[in-house]
Motif scaffolding. Structure first.
Motif, short mmCIF file in Angstrom:
data_model
loop_
_atom_site.label_atom_id
_atom_site.label_comp_id
_atom_site.label_asym_id
_atom_site.label_seq_id
_atom_site.Cartn_x
_atom_site.Cartn_y
_atom_site.Cartn_z
N ILE A 7 -66.14 -24.93 63.62
CA ILE A 7 -65.80 -24.50 62.59
C ILE A 7 -64.99 -23.68 62.09
N ARG A 10 -63.12 -21.01 64.64
CA ARG A 10 -62.12 -21.17 64.69
C ARG A 10 -61.32 -20.75 63.84
N SER A 11 -61.82 -20.94 62.87
CA SER A 11 -61.66 -19.84 61.18
C SER A 11 -61.18 -18.83 61.43
N THR A 12 -62.50 -17.47 62.06
CA THR A 12 -62.78 -16.71 62.36
C THR A 12 -61.07 -16.43 62.82
N PHE A 15 -57.52 -16.20 61.64
CA PHE A 15 -57.67 -15.61 60.04
C PHE A 15 -57.77 -14.11 61.22
#
Length: 195
Positions: A7, A10-12, A15
């Motif tokens: 997670i 993926r978030s990195t 963004f």
């Protein structure tokens, strides 16, 4: 722990794509759509020489021109008495009771009174950025008689120029109408007929 790591990765990535790729691309496209604004709203003369920016106040000291708001900015020297100058933003941070500030305001009030101009607030006090390019409609109108006498221009022509260079409220509701001093003085120089 592997799920949380996935997670986070993926978030990195999401963004990173948004902030490092899409946002700069959007800003680049906006710059191409609005080149005047993207390049600093620069004003040029008939020869294409940059005179200044419509967004940054300039100092005018000659009686032949409308005077701007006072500024705490140390402007660079222009060429000749009538030359507009530019500067870097900065505030004095002087308290209202500071003797240096009171002395400067009193000197400006005396200068205005000697020129036959009513000392109006925005001709006495600096703006928050010290680079405000506008004066109030009232301040421009208060200086019209002085300009008319010095240049031999009819007050009607000056009133027309002031109205043409008055910018309305932002989005029709924010702020007050203001007169861009650089644009007004350039229009004043461009006047052909003395009457």
């Amino acid at each position: 722990m592997i799920t949380e790591l996935a997670i986070a990765i993926r978030s990195t990535l999401v963004f990173w794509v948004l902030t490092a790729m899409l946002y700069p691309l959007l800003i680049l496209i906006i710059g191409f759509v609005f080149p005047y604004q993207a390049n600093g709203s620069l004003i040029t003369d008939a020869q294409g020489q940059i005179i200044g920016s419509a967004l940054i106040g300039q100092s005018f000291n000659s009686d032949r021109y409308f005077w701007s708001r006072p500024s705490t900015t140390n402007y660079s020297e222009g060429e000749g008495e009538d030359a507009p100058t530019t500067g870097i933003s900065g505030a004095s941070n002087l308290a209202p009771s500071n003797p240096d500030l009171l002395k400067r305001i009193q000197a400006d009030a005396t200068k205005l009174e000697l020129a036959g101009i009513q000392p109006i607030a925005d001709l006495l006090y600096t703006s928050g950025s010290s680079l405000d390019p506008h004066i109030s409609l009232e301040s421009a109108t208060a200086q019209a008689e002085k300009i008319a006498k010095v240049r031999g221009i009819s007050p009607k022509n000056l009133d027309r120029l002031i109205k043409q260079n008055t910018e309305g409220r932002f989005l029709g509701i924010f702020g007050e109408p203001g007169v861009n001093v650089l644009k007004l003085n350039l229009a004043l120089d461009a006047l052909k007929s003395p009457n």
